[in-house]
Design an enzyme around this catalytic site. Structure first.
Site, mmCIF file in Angstrom:
data_model
loop_
_atom_site.group_PDB
_atom_site.id
_atom_site.type_symbol
_atom_site.label_atom_id
_atom_site.label_comp_id
_atom_site.label_asym_id
_atom_site.label_seq_id
_atom_site.Cartn_x
_atom_site.Cartn_y
_atom_site.Cartn_z
ATOM 1 N N GLU A 1 41.880 38.886 44.693
ATOM 2 C CA GLU A 1 42.400 39.996 43.886
ATOM 3 C C GLU A 1 41.420 41.144 43.838
ATOM 4 O O GLU A 1 41.803 42.315 43.864
ATOM 5 C CB GLU A 1 42.704 39.497 42.470
ATOM 6 C CG GLU A 1 43.446 40.500 41.581
ATOM 7 C CD GLU A 1 42.526 41.403 40.773
ATOM 8 O OE1 GLU A 1 43.038 42.306 40.088
ATOM 9 O OE2 GLU A 1 41.283 41.209 40.819
ATOM 10 N N HIS B 1 33.215 43.453 34.615
ATOM 11 C CA HIS B 1 32.438 43.509 35.855
ATOM 12 C C HIS B 1 30.936 43.577 35.577
ATOM 13 O O HIS B 1 30.192 44.257 36.282
ATOM 14 C CB HIS B 1 32.886 44.664 36.758
ATOM 15 C CG HIS B 1 34.134 44.360 37.508
ATOM 16 N ND1 HIS B 1 34.477 44.976 38.693
ATOM 17 C CD2 HIS B 1 35.146 43.488 37.256
ATOM 18 C CE1 HIS B 1 35.626 44.508 39.133
ATOM 19 N NE2 HIS B 1 36.058 43.595 38.260
#
Length: 329
Positions: free
Chosen positions: A193, A303
């Site tokens: 993804e 992230h």
């Protein structure tokens, strides 16, 4: 419990393109609850629960961002490049681990102008020569932020890989709670993804669903001077997505999620994300089109090595997902 499921998934190495280990863990977890379990050519894990109604695809991606070894210099520092959306500014000094267990620390060249970029990064694994480094880490091996979980208060956890092991945990927990459903449920734990929704695209073509929901994290607007500004807050419930850069969610799916949340007193909030996307971005464009939505888990510091979630939001997402598949669609 959702916490136990999440902690089990966070501990497994599974960088983008290297999802075999995490797929095996999830498959073993769900096999007793499934009518079938299979892995497709790309590595997507497809777990089915039969039903007489519509076919609903539920997707959460197994992969997470990492650093791929491209070479080593003569002093033994492993040179790396990003796999997925790495933020260099939050990576310096972070502990990382390769799939074979070799540990390292991320550093950057110092004799440069301005802030370091990806090409300036290296991983210090303690080697003193190129030969020694490449005897421990091969070109093409991928490192991820070291899987250290910190408990922040009673209900919040910070760890790498919440994106999207939190979504995987919600999907796994919901699947285990589903008894007899009115619809056919196809839980897909997708690959790659982070580099372009690749696994979801091929899996959706195979599954050919009537409806789809992706489970993923989303950023929040509740930290000081948050950018971008958004209404999502940690601890305020699961987020029902309206749109992001990859999808405008189908009103038929979005409105059903809102309706059942109100009826079942499930805490929820609405999400408009002005950057990023999810597996629904690929799924909704498959074949002749698939009405798709997204249930998001609010997450701070996405992230980074300290992605932070609230377990209450995850529990709300589980309730919402179970309620949706039990409706007559």
């Amino acid at each position: 419990m959702i916490k136990d499921t999440l902690l089990k998934l966070l501990a497994v190495h599974g960088a983008t393109g290297h999802e075999e280990k995490i797929a095996a863990v999830i498959a073993d977890m769900l096999r007793p609850y499934a009518d079938s379990v299979e892995t497709d050519a790309l590595g997507n894990l497809i777990v089915r629960k039969n039903g007489a109604g519509k076919r609903v695809m539920l997707a959460a991606h197994m992969d997470h961002i990492g650093f791929i070894a491209t070479d080593a210099d003569k002093e033994g520092f492993v040179r790396v490049y990003n796999v997925g959306g790495i933020d260099v500014s939050v990576s310096l000094g972070q502990h990382v681990v390769f799939e074979n267990g070799v540990k390292g620390v991320i550093g950057a060249e110092e004799d440069i102008e301005g802030a370091p970029k990806m090409q300036h990064l290296y991983v210090d694994i303690g080697a003193t020569s190129r030969e020694e480094a490449l005897s421990k880490v091969a070109i093409g091996d991928v490192a991820v932020y070291a899987p250290v979980v910190s408990e922040l208060g009673d209900v919040r956890l910070a760890s790498p890989a919440m994106d999207d092991r939190a979504g995987c945990a919600v999907l796994a927990e919901a699947f285990m709670q589903m008894k007899e459903t009115k619809n056919e449920v196809v839980a897909v734990f997708t690959v790659q993804e982070e580099v372009g929704l690749r696994g979801a695209r091929t899996a959706a073509y195979t599954v050919d669903p009537d409806y789809a929901i992706a489970l993923d994290v989303t950023t929040t607007g509740d930290v000081p001077e948050a950018k971008p500004k958004m209404a999502v807050k940690l601890g305020a419930g699961a987020a029902i997505k309206v749109m992001d850069r990859s999808v405008i969610c189908a009103p038929a799916v979005r409105d059903r999620l809102v309706k059942l949340s109100k009826e079942q007193n499930i805490p929820y909030q609405m999400e408009v994300l002005t950057a990023g996307g999810t597996d629904s971005g690929a799924i909704h464009q498959t074949r002749g089109g698939v009405p798709s939505g997204v249930i998001s888990i609010p997450c701070r510091y996405v992230h980074s090595a300290a992605e932070t979630i609230d377990l209450g939001d995850m529990e709300a997402a589980v309730q919402m997902l179970v309620g949706y598949v039990n409706e007559a669609l």
